[in-house]
Design a protein around this motif. Structure first.
Motif, PDB file in Angstrom:
ATOM      1  N   VAL A  69       0.933  -1.190  -0.084  1.00 34.04           N
ATOM      2  CA  VAL A  69       0.077   0.174  -0.105  1.00 34.04           C
ATOM      3  C   VAL A  69       0.829   1.282  -0.002  1.00 34.04           C
ATOM      4  O   VAL A  69       1.460   1.604   1.079  1.00 34.04           O
ATOM      5  N   PRO A  70       1.111   2.003  -0.965  1.00 34.77           N
ATOM      6  CA  PRO A  70       1.618   3.185  -1.045  1.00 34.77           C
ATOM      7  C   PRO A  70       1.265   4.271  -0.375  1.00 34.77           C
ATOM      8  O   PRO A  70       0.083   4.601  -0.362  1.00 34.77           O
ATOM      9  N   SER A  71       2.165   5.189   0.201  1.00 30.39           N
ATOM     10  CA  SER A  71       1.739   6.362   0.916  1.00 30.39           C
ATOM     11  C   SER A  71       2.623   7.679   0.948  1.00 30.39           C
ATOM     12  O   SER A  71       2.226   8.721   1.555  1.00 30.39           O
ATOM     13  N   LEU A  72       3.574   7.444  -0.116  1.00 26.46           N
ATOM     14  CA  LEU A  72       4.655   8.735  -0.149  1.00 26.46           C
ATOM     15  C   LEU A  72       4.369   9.668  -1.383  1.00 26.46           C
ATOM     16  O   LEU A  72       3.885   8.889  -2.385  1.00 26.46           O
ATOM     17  N   TYR A  73       4.503  10.649  -1.341  1.00 23.93           N
ATOM     18  CA  TYR A  73       4.521  11.857  -2.379  1.00 23.93           C
ATOM     19  C   TYR A  73       5.856  12.322  -2.702  1.00 23.93           C
ATOM     20  O   TYR A  73       6.599  12.772  -1.986  1.00 23.93           O
ATOM     21  N   VAL A  74       5.929  12.521  -4.034  1.00 22.74           N
ATOM     22  CA  VAL A  74       7.166  13.286  -4.708  1.00 22.74           C
ATOM     23  C   VAL A  74       6.750  14.206  -5.758  1.00 22.74           C
ATOM     24  O   VAL A  74       6.211  13.946  -6.492  1.00 22.74           O
ATOM     25  N   ASN A  75       7.266  15.544  -5.281  1.00 29.62           N
ATOM     26  CA  ASN A  75       6.740  16.570  -6.328  1.00 29.62           C
ATOM     27  C   ASN A  75       5.132  16.655  -6.751  1.00 29.62           C
ATOM     28  O   ASN A  75       4.771  16.628  -7.874  1.00 29.62           O
ATOM     29  N   GLY A  76       4.327  16.266  -5.725  1.00 29.55           N
ATOM     30  CA  GLY A  76       3.020  16.290  -5.829  1.00 29.55           C
ATOM     31  C   GLY A  76       2.285  15.065  -6.418  1.00 29.55           C
ATOM     32  O   GLY A  76       1.189  14.990  -6.791  1.00 29.55           O
ATOM     33  N   TYR A  77       3.107  14.108  -6.661  1.00 24.08           N
ATOM     34  CA  TYR A  77       2.745  12.744  -7.368  1.00 24.08           C
ATOM     35  C   TYR A  77       2.867  11.733  -6.186  1.00 24.08           C
ATOM     36  O   TYR A  77       3.907  11.706  -5.536  1.00 24.08           O
ATOM     37  N   ALA A  78       1.779  10.740  -6.190  1.00 27.18           N
ATOM     38  CA  ALA A  78       1.893   9.815  -5.251  1.00 27.18           C
ATOM     39  C   ALA A  78       2.710   8.589  -5.774  1.00 27.18           C
ATOM     40  O   ALA A  78       2.652   8.384  -7.005  1.00 27.18           O
ATOM     41  N   LEU A  79       3.746   8.152  -5.169  1.00 25.77           N
ATOM     42  CA  LEU A  79       4.876   7.094  -5.648  1.00 25.77           C
ATOM     43  C   LEU A  79       3.809   5.935  -5.824  1.00 25.77           C
ATOM     44  O   LEU A  79       2.907   5.492  -5.213  1.00 25.77           O
ATOM     45  N   SER A  80       4.275   5.224  -6.852  1.00 29.87           N
ATOM     46  CA  SER A  80       3.691   4.028  -7.248  1.00 29.87           C
ATOM     47  C   SER A  80       4.202   2.955  -6.258  1.00 29.87           C
ATOM     48  O   SER A  80       5.189   3.392  -5.570  1.00 29.87           O
TER      49      SER A  80
END
Length: 340
Positions: free
Chosen positions: A115-126
């Motif tokens: 279950v992903p939960s992290l974001y980078v540059n406004g995008y949810a990581l796969s």
């Protein structure tokens, strides 16, 4: 994609796939509706590289058992969509020890996904990007040299590079859904890049073009510099180059005694030997960092970022220099929060 399809793909493509199912025990002869038979690969293509503490979700109904095979009693049937926490990152026969709502047991990894939960540059990581970012935080950051801040800088920039190149995702560079970025390798040809198998060595500049979790470009680095880095990073263990190769092969999923493991450790092909040392996560990240820093941070070369980078995930993290800078900062913050 159904579990059946994933199994077929894994069977066809994974060199190290081994059947581990023993059939259902007598107490499971009458299956509840939509229950599944827990058979699959030894290393689950979905959970390979998962770490203890990660949140996972059942992708099909599956049993939670008292031990790591279908011969153990069922504790309960976990319904599709239910979440659990990984208790141990080391699988046994493809089964992982997990905690489902306070109940700890074993369940086959083929029926779970992160279950992903992290974001980078406004995008949810796969799920794959997050899985490998967490892996880098736990394994690679401690392996690198320097202060903690320096190690985070190295890991963040190279992670950005690997993510924008698509190495941590299912995509053009990894057409096989069972691919593992630890053994990833491509060959650059006149008609474009092509994925090559772990023991294959192409003729481009004396070997593979880009390899491993770091996406390091092999031909930029000499055999001597790569071996020196391997010795430096594993100095506290006192490992020889053969021992580093043994560790790298096993981390990539090739068990000791397999043809692949033996070839990686004992190969006389210098191009293959160098490419497998660079597949080592620590060596690859340490060697790749100066290259990416010079080309992308200092020089701002065209292949680092820009509007022409339309593939997923490059457009998310590398559409401009500003996007790169923001993405690297976010990745570094995640690594700082996660790393020891």
């Amino acid at each position: 994609m159904s579990v059946t399809t994933r199994r077929a793909l894994a069977s066809a493509f994974l060199l190290f796939s081994l059947a581990c199912g023993e059939g259902l025990p007598p107490d499971d002869a009458a299956l509840p509706p939509d229950a599944v038979e827990e058979t699959g690969t030894t290393e689950s293509s979905l959970l390979f590289g998962i770490l203890a503490g990660a949140r996972i979700r059942a992708v099909e109904n599956v049993y939670l058992r008292t031990g790591p095979s279908t011969s153990y009693a069922s504790l309960r049937l976990v319904s599709i969509g239910e979440q659990a926490t990984v208790v141990s990152e080391t699988p046994s026969n493809g089964f992982y020890r997990v905690n489902v709502g306070g109940q700890v047991g074993w369940s086959h990894g083929d029926y779970w996904d992160q279950v992903p939960s992290l974001y980078v540059n406004g995008y949810a990581l796969s799920k794959d990007q997050e899985k490998w970012l967490r892996w880098v935080a736990a394994k690679t950051v401690p392996r690198l040299t320097g202060t903690r801040a320096q190690r985070l800088d190295q890991a963040a920039l190279v992670s950005w590079w690997a993510m924008k190149e698509g190495i941590w995702d299912l995509g053009p560079n990894r057409p096989n859904p069972s691919s593992n970025p630890q053994s990833f390798s491509i060959c650059n040809t006149s008609t474009g890049d092509r994925v090559i198998w772990p023991l294959e060595s192409c003729n481009n500049n004396g070997g593979p073009w880009q390899v491993g979790l770091s996406g390091v470009q092999v031909h930029y680095h000499s055999q001597a510099s790569v071996e020196n880095m391997a010795r430096q990073l594993y100095a506290r263990e006192g490992w020889s180059i053969a021992q580093v190769l043994d560790h790298t092969a096993r981390t990539a999923g090739f068990a000791a005694g397999s043809v692949e493991h033996s070839t990686i450790v004992n190969t006389a092909n210098l191009a293959l030997r160098k490419s497998w040392l660079l597949r080592n996560h620590g060596v690859g990240f340490a060697i790749q960092y100066p290259q990416v820093h010079q080309q992308c941070v200092v020089q701002g070369l065209s292949w680092c970022y820009g509007g022409s980078h339309t593939w997923n995930p490059a457009y998310k993290f590398a559409s401009s220099r500003a996007a790169m800078t923001t993405s690297v900062a976010h990745i570094r913050q995640h690594l700082s929060n996660l790393a020891p």
